[in-house]
Design a protein around this motif. Structure first.
Motif, PDB file in Angstrom:
ATOM      1  N   GLU A  19       2.433  20.782 -51.753  1.00  0.00           N
ATOM      2  CA  GLU A  19       2.220  22.000 -52.535  1.00  0.00           C
ATOM      3  C   GLU A  19       1.984  23.198 -51.616  1.00  0.00           C
ATOM      4  OE1 GLU A  19       1.933  24.319 -55.949  1.00  0.00           O
ATOM      5  OE2 GLU A  19       2.602  22.238 -55.719  1.00  0.00           O
ATOM      6  N   MET A  20       1.192  23.000 -50.558  1.00  0.00           N
ATOM      7  CA  MET A  20       0.913  24.100 -49.633  1.00  0.00           C
ATOM      8  C   MET A  20       2.114  24.421 -48.752  1.00  0.00           C
ATOM      9  SD  MET A  20      -3.082  23.417 -48.523  1.00  0.00           S
ATOM     10  CE  MET A  20      -2.822  21.724 -47.975  1.00  0.00           C
ATOM     11  N   MET A  21       2.949  23.432 -48.496  1.00  0.00           N
ATOM     12  CA  MET A  21       4.114  23.627 -47.629  1.00  0.00           C
ATOM     13  C   MET A  21       5.235  24.417 -48.290  1.00  0.00           C
ATOM     14  SD  MET A  21       4.337  19.768 -46.049  1.00  0.00           S
ATOM     15  CE  MET A  21       6.097  19.934 -45.663  1.00  0.00           C
ATOM     16  N   LYS A  22       5.377  24.300 -49.596  1.00  0.00           N
ATOM     17  CA  LYS A  22       6.605  24.756 -50.251  1.00  0.00           C
ATOM     18  C   LYS A  22       6.877  26.245 -50.088  1.00  0.00           C
ATOM     19  CE  LYS A  22       4.700  25.344 -54.934  1.00  0.00           C
ATOM     20  NZ  LYS A  22       4.762  24.849 -56.328  1.00  0.00           N
ATOM     21  N   ASP A  23       5.840  27.066 -49.939  1.00  0.00           N
ATOM     22  CA  ASP A  23       6.040  28.502 -49.750  1.00  0.00           C
ATOM     23  C   ASP A  23       5.734  28.939 -48.320  1.00  0.00           C
ATOM     24  OD1 ASP A  23       6.729  28.955 -52.460  1.00  0.00           O
ATOM     25  OD2 ASP A  23       4.606  28.967 -53.016  1.00  0.00           O
ATOM     26  N   THR A  24       5.664  27.978 -47.400  1.00  0.00           N
ATOM     27  CA  THR A  24       5.200  28.281 -46.044  1.00  0.00           C
ATOM     28  C   THR A  24       6.185  27.894 -44.951  1.00  0.00           C
ATOM     29  OG1 THR A  24       2.950  27.818 -46.845  1.00  0.00           O
ATOM     30  CG2 THR A  24       3.228  28.016 -44.470  1.00  0.00           C
ATOM     31  N   VAL A  25       6.933  26.809 -45.137  1.00  0.00           N
ATOM     32  CA  VAL A  25       7.685  26.235 -44.008  1.00  0.00           C
ATOM     33  C   VAL A  25       9.130  26.712 -43.891  1.00  0.00           C
ATOM     34  CG1 VAL A  25       6.246  24.168 -44.022  1.00  0.00           C
ATOM     35  CG2 VAL A  25       8.396  24.176 -45.316  1.00  0.00           C
ATOM     36  N   SER A  26       9.644  27.416 -44.885  1.00  0.00           N
ATOM     37  CA  SER A  26      11.037  27.857 -44.824  1.00  0.00           C
ATOM     38  C   SER A  26      11.279  28.741 -43.601  1.00  0.00           C
ATOM     39  CB  SER A  26      11.400  28.625 -46.098  1.00  0.00           C
ATOM     40  OG  SER A  26      12.748  29.039 -46.063  1.00  0.00           O
ATOM     41  N   ASN A  27      12.362  28.442 -42.861  1.00  0.00           N
ATOM     42  CA  ASN A  27      12.753  29.180 -41.654  1.00  0.00           C
ATOM     43  C   ASN A  27      11.731  29.072 -40.524  1.00  0.00           C
ATOM     44  OD1 ASN A  27      15.261  30.245 -42.663  1.00  0.00           O
ATOM     45  ND2 ASN A  27      14.051  31.668 -43.905  1.00  0.00           N
ATOM     46  N   GLU A  28      10.902  28.032 -40.559  1.00  0.00           N
ATOM     47  CA  GLU A  28       9.896  27.817 -39.522  1.00  0.00           C
ATOM     48  C   GLU A  28      10.177  26.514 -38.775  1.00  0.00           C
ATOM     49  OE1 GLU A  28       7.691  29.979 -38.776  1.00  0.00           O
ATOM     50  OE2 GLU A  28       7.396  31.227 -40.551  1.00  0.00           O
ATOM     51  N   HIS A  29       9.595  26.403 -37.580  1.00  0.00           N
ATOM     52  CA  HIS A  29       9.592  25.151 -36.834  1.00  0.00           C
ATOM     53  C   HIS A  29       8.314  24.393 -37.197  1.00  0.00           C
ATOM     54  CE1 HIS A  29      13.025  26.337 -34.388  1.00  0.00           C
ATOM     55  NE2 HIS A  29      12.446  27.517 -34.218  1.00  0.00           N
ATOM     56  N   VAL A  30       8.446  23.116 -37.512  1.00  0.00           N
ATOM     57  CA  VAL A  30       7.328  22.332 -38.044  1.00  0.00           C
ATOM     58  C   VAL A  30       7.043  21.137 -37.140  1.00  0.00           C
ATOM     59  CG1 VAL A  30       6.588  20.855 -39.964  1.00  0.00           C
ATOM     60  CG2 VAL A  30       7.753  23.027 -40.428  1.00  0.00           C
ATOM     61  N   ILE A  31       5.752  20.885 -36.900  1.00  0.00           N
ATOM     62  CA  ILE A  31       5.304  19.688 -36.179  1.00  0.00           C
ATOM     63  C   ILE A  31       4.325  18.952 -37.083  1.00  0.00           C
ATOM     64  CG2 ILE A  31       4.145  18.773 -34.139  1.00  0.00           C
ATOM     65  CD1 ILE A  31       4.947  21.332 -32.664  1.00  0.00           C
TER      66      ILE A  31
ATOM     67  N   LEU B  52      11.540  17.396 -54.893  1.00  0.00           N
ATOM     68  CA  LEU B  52      11.143  18.646 -54.242  1.00  0.00           C
ATOM     69  C   LEU B  52      11.986  19.764 -54.832  1.00  0.00           C
ATOM     70  CD1 LEU B  52      11.127  17.245 -50.591  1.00  0.00           C
ATOM     71  CD2 LEU B  52       9.110  17.671 -52.017  1.00  0.00           C
ATOM     72  N   GLY B  53      11.537  20.299 -55.959  1.00  0.00           N
ATOM     73  CA  GLY B  53      12.355  21.274 -56.666  1.00  0.00           C
ATOM     74  C   GLY B  53      13.627  20.614 -57.158  1.00  0.00           C
ATOM     75  N   GLU B  54      14.767  21.166 -56.767  1.00  0.00           N
ATOM     76  CA  GLU B  54      16.050  20.599 -57.174  1.00  0.00           C
ATOM     77  C   GLU B  54      16.536  19.515 -56.216  1.00  0.00           C
ATOM     78  OE1 GLU B  54      18.762  23.823 -57.567  1.00  0.00           O
ATOM     79  OE2 GLU B  54      17.770  24.682 -59.342  1.00  0.00           O
ATOM     80  N   LYS B  55      15.813  19.296 -55.131  1.00  0.00           N
ATOM     81  CA  LYS B  55      16.217  18.307 -54.134  1.00  0.00           C
ATOM     82  C   LYS B  55      15.348  17.058 -54.239  1.00  0.00           C
ATOM     83  CE  LYS B  55      17.852  21.864 -50.935  1.00  0.00           C
ATOM     84  NZ  LYS B  55      17.734  22.440 -49.567  1.00  0.00           N
ATOM     85  N   THR B  56      15.891  15.938 -53.793  1.00  0.00           N
ATOM     86  CA  THR B  56      15.174  14.663 -53.844  1.00  0.00           C
ATOM     87  C   THR B  56      15.153  14.030 -52.461  1.00  0.00           C
ATOM     88  OG1 THR B  56      15.883  14.292 -56.130  1.00  0.00           O
ATOM     89  CG2 THR B  56      15.046  12.387 -54.912  1.00  0.00           C
ATOM     90  N   LEU B  57      13.965  13.667 -52.011  1.00  0.00           N
ATOM     91  CA  LEU B  57      13.806  12.936 -50.758  1.00  0.00           C
ATOM     92  C   LEU B  57      13.672  11.457 -51.087  1.00  0.00           C
ATOM     93  CD1 LEU B  57      13.266  13.000 -47.639  1.00  0.00           C
ATOM     94  CD2 LEU B  57      10.825  13.046 -48.228  1.00  0.00           C
TER      95      LEU B  57
ATOM     96  N   SER C 250      10.386  16.440 -45.732  1.00  0.00           N
ATOM     97  CA  SER C 250      10.265  17.384 -46.847  1.00  0.00           C
ATOM     98  C   SER C 250      10.365  18.817 -46.353  1.00  0.00           C
ATOM     99  CB  SER C 250       8.935  17.176 -47.577  1.00  0.00           C
ATOM    100  OG  SER C 250       8.898  15.925 -48.225  1.00  0.00           O
ATOM    101  N   ALA C 251       9.776  19.084 -45.179  1.00  0.00           N
ATOM    102  CA  ALA C 251       9.850  20.434 -44.612  1.00  0.00           C
ATOM    103  C   ALA C 251      11.299  20.853 -44.401  1.00  0.00           C
ATOM    104  CB  ALA C 251       9.073  20.489 -43.298  1.00  0.00           C
ATOM    105  N   LEU C 252      12.127  19.933 -43.915  1.00  0.00           N
ATOM    106  CA  LEU C 252      13.544  20.256 -43.715  1.00  0.00           C
ATOM    107  C   LEU C 252      14.231  20.559 -45.043  1.00  0.00           C
ATOM    108  CD1 LEU C 252      14.484  17.618 -40.999  1.00  0.00           C
ATOM    109  CD2 LEU C 252      14.164  20.079 -40.672  1.00  0.00           C
ATOM    110  N   LEU C 253      13.919  19.782 -46.066  1.00  0.00           N
ATOM    111  CA  LEU C 253      14.511  20.044 -47.383  1.00  0.00           C
ATOM    112  C   LEU C 253      13.999  21.351 -47.977  1.00  0.00           C
ATOM    113  CD1 LEU C 253      14.576  16.508 -49.064  1.00  0.00           C
ATOM    114  CD2 LEU C 253      16.466  17.781 -48.035  1.00  0.00           C
ATOM    115  N   MET C 254      12.826  21.797 -47.529  1.00  0.00           N
ATOM    116  CA  MET C 254      12.275  23.074 -47.984  1.00  0.00           C
ATOM    117  C   MET C 254      12.793  24.246 -47.155  1.00  0.00           C
ATOM    118  SD  MET C 254       8.287  21.988 -48.600  1.00  0.00           S
ATOM    119  CE  MET C 254       7.796  20.800 -49.861  1.00  0.00           C
ATOM    120  N   GLY C 255      13.643  23.973 -46.168  1.00  0.00           N
ATOM    121  CA  GLY C 255      14.266  25.050 -45.409  1.00  0.00           C
ATOM    122  C   GLY C 255      13.749  25.266 -44.010  1.00  0.00           C
ATOM    123  N   ALA C 256      12.933  24.349 -43.483  1.00  0.00           N
ATOM    124  CA  ALA C 256      12.448  24.501 -42.107  1.00  0.00           C
ATOM    125  C   ALA C 256      13.614  24.444 -41.121  1.00  0.00           C
ATOM    126  CB  ALA C 256      11.434  23.408 -41.785  1.00  0.00           C
ATOM    127  N   LYS C 257      13.486  25.184 -40.015  1.00  0.00           N
ATOM    128  CA  LYS C 257      14.534  25.190 -38.991  1.00  0.00           C
ATOM    129  C   LYS C 257      14.580  23.872 -38.230  1.00  0.00           C
ATOM    130  CE  LYS C 257      14.420  30.187 -38.049  1.00  0.00           C
ATOM    131  NZ  LYS C 257      14.116  31.214 -37.015  1.00  0.00           N
TER     132      LYS C 257
END
Length: 250
Positions: free
Chosen positions: A113-125, A87-92, A137-144
């Motif tokens: 692909e759709m998540m990578k520019d959408t979930v940062s600083n968001e709460h995800v279910i 996931l970019g520079e990170k690995t899950l 993956s959402a957490l590694l992409m910056g989700a709260k």
């Protein structure tokens, strides 16, 4: 406990056959589509004998699965006993287990692909979290925060193991917690008939955005019509192979 695989009769819908089999006691059902033959199969397991008038039994055997072997054959970048999801520079890292989601299916690629520019600083279910791949993956992409929901206890346990492996804090449970943040990003990677059965509109009160896949390209127009009845407005569409994914606002 036996594993069953049924081929749905040509004049029977997936929803009809799956609903009937689950009522008869088939657990943890999954769907296999053989596009080359134009056939659809439903699998699952049960402690009792299962028969249905809507499908032909094609396989029955003791329900013992070697997950290490299965994942080594199909999982993305599998080595040292784990799938490595870049996931970019990170690995899950994902350990083999019962939960769906090892990046071997095109719809998982679409979701990420759709998540990578959408979930940062968001709460995800994540609905139908499986291995936990999307929630983690959402957490590694910056989700709260990330919550994964699944009806299969084995999948929930699998997702928890993957969270621990990656030292990520996520909640995995069979039902939604009573207290939820508002304006969440909801994820759902299920085939179209399963989405209809799930009835996602009941969760619109918690959502500001839905990211979904599991829809065949040939089902696109029917799916968009259904999504409209759920109160969703399309924002983005992506295609991979014969599958399509969408981002919707509520």
């Amino acid at each position: 406990m036996n594993y069953y695989l049924f081929r749905i009769f040509d004049d029977i819908s997936l929803e009809t056959a799956q609903t009937d089999l689950e009522k008869r006691g088939l657990k943890d059902t999954f769907v296999i589509e053989d596009d080359a033959l134009g056939e659809i199969f439903i699998g699952g397991h049960s402690k009792k004998e299962i028969e249905t008038p809507f499908a032909q039994l094609t396989e029955k055997k003791p329900a013992v699965v070697n997950w290490d072997e299965q994942w080594s054959l199909f999982a993305e970048n599998f080595h040292q006993g784990k799938a490595h999801i870049q996931l970019g520079e990170k690995t899950l890292l994902l350990t083999p287990g019962a939960g769906f989601g090892d990046l071997s299916h095109p719809t998982t690629y679409l979701m990420l692909e759709m998540m990578k520019d959408t979930v940062s600083n968001e709460h995800v279910i994540d609905i139908g979290t499986g291995s936990g791949i999307l929630a983690l993956s959402a957490l590694l992409m910056g989700a709260k925060s990330a919550i994964g929901i699944d009806i299969d206890p084995a999948s929930i346990q699998h997702a928890k193991e993957n969270a621990k492996l990656n030292q990520l804090k996520a909640t995995f449970t069979k039902t939604l917690p009573k207290k939820l943040p508002q304006n969440n990003i909801l994820l759902m990677n299920m085939i179209f008939p399963e989405q209809i059965i799930f009835a996602p509109e009941k969760l619109n009160q918690y959502a500001k955005t839905w990211i979904v896949s599991g829809i065949l390209a040939k089902e696109k127009e029917a799916y968009l019509a259904q999504a409209k009845t759920w109160g969703w407005k399309p924002l983005l569409e992506q295609v991979r192979s014969e599958w399509v994914g969408f981002i919707f606002s509520v």
